[in-house]
Scaffold this motif. Structure first.
Motif, PDB file in Angstrom:
ATOM      1  N   ARG A   1      -7.534  -5.251   4.584  1.00 39.84           N
ATOM      2  CA  ARG A   1      -8.470  -6.406   4.915  1.00 39.84           C
ATOM      3  C   ARG A   1      -7.876  -7.342   5.849  1.00 39.84           C
ATOM      4  NH1 ARG A   1      -9.142 -10.835   0.347  1.00 39.84           N
ATOM      5  NH2 ARG A   1      -7.014 -10.908   1.339  1.00 39.84           N
ATOM      6  N   ASP A   2      -6.492  -7.468   5.665  1.00 39.38           N
ATOM      7  CA  ASP A   2      -5.813  -8.360   6.672  1.00 39.38           C
ATOM      8  C   ASP A   2      -5.844  -8.100   8.034  1.00 39.38           C
ATOM      9  OD1 ASP A   2      -5.566  -9.930   4.444  1.00 39.38           O
ATOM     10  OD2 ASP A   2      -3.468  -9.288   4.130  1.00 39.38           O
TER      11      ASP A   2
ATOM     12  N   GLY B   1     -14.732 -10.274   0.456  1.00 41.35           N
ATOM     13  CA  GLY B   1     -13.289 -10.176  -0.249  1.00 41.35           C
ATOM     14  C   GLY B   1     -13.012  -8.667  -0.855  1.00 41.35           C
TER      15      GLY B   1
ATOM     16  N   GLN C   1     -11.079 -11.565  10.758  1.00 42.26           N
ATOM     17  CA  GLN C   1     -11.800 -12.205   9.759  1.00 42.26           C
ATOM     18  C   GLN C   1     -12.511 -13.413  10.469  1.00 42.26           C
ATOM     19  OE1 GLN C   1     -11.948 -11.865   6.415  1.00 42.26           O
ATOM     20  NE2 GLN C   1     -10.952  -9.741   7.003  1.00 42.26           N
TER      21      GLN C   1
ATOM     22  N   LYS D   1       0.862  -1.238   0.089  1.00 40.10           N
ATOM     23  CA  LYS D   1      -0.066   0.143  -0.012  1.00 40.10           C
ATOM     24  C   LYS D   1       0.855   1.134   0.059  1.00 40.10           C
ATOM     25  CE  LYS D   1      -4.178   2.152   2.170  1.00 40.10           C
ATOM     26  NZ  LYS D   1      -5.430   2.032   2.680  1.00 40.10           N
TER      27      LYS D   1
ATOM     28  N   GLU E   1     -15.242  -4.543   3.213  1.00 41.62           N
ATOM     29  CA  GLU E   1     -14.913  -5.441   4.449  1.00 41.62           C
ATOM     30  C   GLU E   1     -14.403  -4.531   5.430  1.00 41.62           C
ATOM     31  OE1 GLU E   1     -15.181  -8.537   5.015  1.00 41.62           O
ATOM     32  OE2 GLU E   1     -14.957  -9.889   3.204  1.00 41.62           O
TER      33      GLU E   1
ATOM     34  N   THR F   1      -6.375  -1.638  -0.179  1.00 43.66           N
ATOM     35  CA  THR F   1      -5.625  -2.979  -0.464  1.00 43.66           C
ATOM     36  C   THR F   1      -5.900  -4.208   0.387  1.00 43.66           C
ATOM     37  OG1 THR F   1      -3.521  -2.589   0.725  1.00 43.66           O
ATOM     38  CG2 THR F   1      -3.722  -1.434  -1.057  1.00 43.66           C
ATOM     39  N   ALA F   2      -5.239  -5.371   0.084  1.00 47.59           N
ATOM     40  CA  ALA F   2      -5.386  -6.441   1.083  1.00 47.59           C
ATOM     41  C   ALA F   2      -4.783  -6.268   2.265  1.00 47.59           C
ATOM     42  CB  ALA F   2      -4.604  -7.487   0.463  1.00 47.59           C
ATOM     43  N   GLU F   3      -3.717  -5.328   2.523  1.00 49.10           N
ATOM     44  CA  GLU F   3      -3.294  -5.004   3.783  1.00 49.10           C
ATOM     45  C   GLU F   3      -4.310  -4.578   4.713  1.00 49.10           C
ATOM     46  OE1 GLU F   3       0.205  -2.621   3.745  1.00 49.10           O
ATOM     47  OE2 GLU F   3       0.929  -3.328   1.654  1.00 49.10           O
TER      48      GLU F   3
ATOM     49  N   TYR G   1     -11.747  -5.276  -0.213  1.00 51.81           N
ATOM     50  CA  TYR G   1     -11.001  -4.529   0.539  1.00 51.81           C
ATOM     51  C   TYR G   1     -11.868  -3.469   1.242  1.00 51.81           C
ATOM     52  CZ  TYR G   1      -7.155  -7.027  -2.121  1.00 51.81           C
ATOM     53  OH  TYR G   1      -6.684  -7.686  -2.793  1.00 51.81           O
TER      54      TYR G   1
END
Length: 458
Positions: free
Chosen positions: A53-54, A360, A58, A15, A365, A49-51, A362
């Motif tokens: 969401r991670d 899924g 979850q 990111k 979520e 970004t996926a960062e 970003y």
């Protein structure tokens, strides 16, 4: 044939690297200028970004998916006479509706010809929800006289609606609900308890307020049902959550997903571990707060967007209001178009084939988690003030919602577009609806008004 290693050709980008590239492309304009703040006070990033969401919990978020894809198309029908209403019910079910929400408010249920009203309908197959007006137990007694089998559908009785809207105490409505629930325990698919956010939404509440005050309402109602001798296992499995869905597309998707997270969190405090295996039933209906009387066919666009948000957010049942609901008695044409919006989303968009299509994303979520946390914080703040009724009597609910409503008005005044009202407005040859007379409000309580955002600009 050349082998391509996609990982080498497109290495992962953090990111921070994306942000660096955006800053370069802005050519001196600050990156912060791309951020915005939602009406709920949530800061919206330019990209996710996926960062992002991670970093979310979850494991808990898996509860937003529900149990199975798809939803019921539920048409609202207002009672006229037993014969005419029976015809309307049968026509709706034959024309694509999966169930019906039958509005019985103002009806003298003792004098109704129930056999004629429900002739040819089998409530064990075709779910019907009865919107009553304080006589839930009376309705159940009538149904039991000639319907001995297990029922589907339920009762849309909102005991706190008239209190919040007009200052009328719930009174006997709570006792009626408790007894109706007790008498239908043998019909698990007949839900007798409805908790709805409509009174908050139509007063101008934002998504955080809708979710929080809905939870406060649940605690207030469940305390009453517990006092009436019902156990959490009995009333939680008989509950429907009904929410209005507005035009803020991504926020409304996240609102319904956050509702499931919040509900699991609330249910966990009732010491009923088996309830985690029960499927929460969420009914969504398109918003009248965002409908317009000017260029009213634009309500079709609003309703379609709202319906899409509802089903992507994971509703179990969907009611699309006809486009002329806010200024006329809906007819056969507008009713058919409204019903077909839901049908098209199934049969042509195939949105009923995927469980939680927003999973899924970003952005969605992250927004789901942020809405859930902000709503839970407000819920706890109201509980600290003594709960829903005390906070209402102190004016907290009205004051908080009024701030949100005024902010929405200011946004439109400052350039936010209401299609067909503040921009792209044309004369469609429809009669101008008569002005709605204001309700008589008591001076003793800070009740919640029913509004439309477009009304100030029409």
């Amino acid at each position: 044939m050349t082998d391509f290693n996609l990982k080498e050709m497109f290495p992962p980008v953090s990111k921070a690297q994306w942000t660096q590239q955006v800053v370069a492309d802005l050519k001196g304009k600050p990156f912060e200028s791309l951020k915005r703040t939602s009406p709920e006070g949530i800061e919206i990033e330019p990209f996710y970004t996926a960062e992002d969401r991670d970093g979310l919990p979850q494991a808990a978020d898996q509860t937003v998916a529900g149990r199975s894809p798809g939803w019921l198309t539920v048409t609202r029908i207002r009672f006229r006479s037993a014969g005419d209403t029976n015809t309307a019910l049968r026509d709706a079910l034959a024309s694509g509706a999966d169930g019906v929400l039958l509005d019985l408010t103002g009806l003298n249920k003792a004098d109704t010809d129930w056999k004629r009203l429900l002739n040819g309908l089998k409530l064990s197959e075709n779910p019907i929800w009865f919107q009553t007006d304080g006589l839930a137990q009376t309705l159940v007694a009538k149904l039991r006289e000639f319907l001995p089998y297990q029922l589907k559908g339920g009762i849309f009785e909102e005991p706190f609606f008239r209190y919040l809207r007009f200052g009328t105490p719930p009174g006997d409505r709570l006792a009626q609900l408790a007894e109706a629930t007790r008498q239908t325990l043998d019909s698990p698919q007949f839900r007798t308890i409805t908790l709805s956010s409509h009174v908050f939404h139509n007063a101008g509440a934002n998504a955080t307020q809708e979710l929080a005050f809905l939870l406060n309402m649940a605690v207030e109602l469940y305390d009453s049902l517990t006092d009436a001798g019902l156990s959490p296992e009995q009333f939680l499995t008989k509950t429907t959550l009904s929410v209005s869905v507005g035009t803020s597309y991504f926020t409304e998707i996240a609102k319904l997903r956050a509702l499931r997270l919040l509900w699991q969190r609330l249910v966990g405090h009732y010491n009923a571990p088996l309830l985690n295996q029960q499927s929460l039933f969420v009914h969504a209906q398109t918003s009248t707060f965002h409908d317009a009387t000017a260029t009213p066919y634009t309500n079709l666009l609003r309703g379609t967007t709202e319906a899409m948000a509802a089903v992507i957010g994971g509703c179990n049942a969907l009611t699309v209001h006809p486009y002329d609901t806010v200024f006329d008695e809906p007819g056969a044409f507008s009713g058919r178009i409204a019903r077909n919006v839901s049908i098209l989303l199934k049969e042509e968009a195939h949105l009923d084939k995927t469980l939680d299509p927003a999973a899924g994303s970003y952005y969605l979520e992250t927004l789901t988690h942020q809405l859930a946390e902000s709503a839970w914080a407000l819920f706890l703040a109201v509980e600290d003030r003594g709960g829903l009724q005390k906070a209402f009597e102190q004016g907290l609910l009205r004051d908080e919602i009024e701030k949100s409503y005024q902010a929405s008005l200011e946004a439109v005044k400052n350039g936010r577009v209401l299609v067909g009202v503040t921009k792209f407005r044309t004369d469609e040859g429809l009669a101008t609806p008569p002005g709605r007379q204001p309700d008589e409000m008591p001076d003793s309580l800070p009740v919640l008004p029913e509004r439309r955002l477009a009304a100030a600009f029409e």
